[in-house]
Design a protein around this motif. Structure first.
Motif, PDB file in Angstrom:
ATOM      1  N   ALA A   1       0.913  -1.293  -0.106  1.00  0.00           N
ATOM      2  CA  ALA A   1       0.093  -0.122   0.155  1.00  0.00           C
ATOM      3  C   ALA A   1       0.731   1.201  -0.069  1.00  0.00           C
TER       4      ALA A   1
ATOM      5  N   ALA B  81       1.854   1.883  -3.273  1.00  0.00           N
ATOM      6  CA  ALA B  81       1.059   2.519  -4.286  1.00  0.00           C
ATOM      7  C   ALA B  81       0.733   3.906  -4.067  1.00  0.00           C
ATOM      8  N   SER B  82       0.735   4.284  -2.647  1.00  0.00           N
ATOM      9  CA  SER B  82       0.503   5.880  -2.257  1.00  0.00           C
ATOM     10  C   SER B  82       1.518   6.737  -2.726  1.00  0.00           C
TER      11      SER B  82
ATOM     12  N   SER C  42       3.102   6.216  -5.482  1.00  0.00           N
ATOM     13  CA  SER C  42       2.951   5.900  -7.014  1.00  0.00           C
ATOM     14  C   SER C  42       4.173   5.492  -7.687  1.00  0.00           C
TER      15      SER C  42
ATOM     16  N   ASP D  93      -4.863   1.704  -1.586  1.00  0.00           N
ATOM     17  CA  ASP D  93      -3.771   2.295  -2.033  1.00  0.00           C
ATOM     18  C   ASP D  93      -3.314   3.168  -0.529  1.00  0.00           C
TER      19      ASP D  93
ATOM     20  N   SER E  50      -1.037   2.865  -9.965  1.00  0.00           N
ATOM     21  CA  SER E  50      -0.477   3.991  -9.172  1.00  0.00           C
ATOM     22  C   SER E  50       0.856   3.172  -8.768  1.00  0.00           C
TER      23      SER E  50
END
Length: 287
Positions: free
Chosen positions: A105, A108-109, A111, A205, A287
């Protein structure tokens, strides 16, 4: 035919199993602020507890009933056991959820997840590297706490046998072996939280959502275990067996509770880990 052949070619020297090495992922995670903060909290806990016992004049008995907490100042082994007792239900849940939930996660945060996959790092390899490092850091956190507690307890109360609240004692060597068993069992019992956090990390995310979701559902499990009206249904809750390790710090260790707890925790964890790998393999990463 030539187009198909070219599309299946890979760069010379490329090996999927060598992408995102564990040492690289471990170095990345060790440098993160949340790892350092969590380590600092676990190191500080034994000192805080020792100061609290010194200010309070030592633990007091509850009438004729003597608990593990009442023997905290008996020896370094007792002090380490008490630190594990007060932290196993909640404090040790946090690093497990943090190290296993703030993995995929967080990428993803930031990117950066799609760039890792474009490296190219196979999805299964990426998850495997992050899972192994997350579990490794979780285990390190559980080992760090009793080690610091033993050092603080030795300085404050001396090295000696582990006094059993119900009577008797374990010599220092046997006590050290039993504490290793306790740490190992606590780690296994926390595999459910780790797997839950890891699965949520592949589904969102938001790292806070994965970590908070795992901690929250673990608390819900503890609450349900307190509902005695559920009867034998509580045997299927991982929380029901989280303190089964207390049977290991007895003159004659009893293993049945820990065996049942291990079976329940591992069963839930395997299902959740499988869901994480299966879901991420099909996920559209943007992402």
């Amino acid at each position: 035919m030539s187009t198909l052949a070219e599309s299946t070619e890979v760069a010379s020297g490329y090996r999927a199993g060598r992408t995102l090495p564990l040492r690289v992922e471990l170095a990345r995670q060790l440098k993160r602020r949340r790892t350092l903060v969590m380590g600092g909290i676990l190191v500080a806990l034994p000192f805080v507890l020792a100061v609290a016992l010194a200010i309070g004049g030592g633990p007091g008995g509850r009438g004729d009933r003597v608990t593990l907490m009442d023997t905290a100042t008996a020896s370094a082994a007792n002090f380490a056991a008490v630190n594990l007792f007060v932290s196993a239900g909640f404090l040790l849940v946090i690093p497990v959820a943090l190290f296993c939930g703030d993995t995929v996660a967080s990428e993803a945060s930031w990117s950066s997840l799609r760039y890792l996959l474009a490296a190219p790092v196979p999805r299964a390899r990426l998850l495997w590297s992050k899972l192994v490092v997350g579990l490794g850091l979780s285990l390190a956190a559980m080992v760090l706490l009793p080690l610091v507690a033993l050092a603080v307890g030795t300085a404050a109360y001396g090295w000696g046998p582990l006094r059993i609240p119900t009577g008797g004692a374990l010599d220092a060597g046997t006590a050290a072996q039993r504490l290793l068993v306790v740490v190992a069992y606590i780690f296994v019992s926390q595999l459910v939280t780790a797997a839950l956090a890891f699965w949520l990390s592949t589904r969102t995310d938001a790292p806070l959502g994965a970590v908070g979701g795992a901690v929250g559902l673990t608390i819900v499990g503890n609450v349900l275990d307190a509902v005695t009206a559920l009867g034998h249904w509580r045997d299927f809750l991982p929380a029901h067996w989280q303190y089964a390790w207390a049977d290991a710090v007895q003159p004659h260790a009893e293993w049945s509770g820990m065996i049942q707890g291990t079976a329940v925790s591992v069963s839930y964890a395997l299902v959740l880990f499988a869901l994480a790998f299966r879901g991420f393999a099909r996920k559209d990463v943007v992402s």
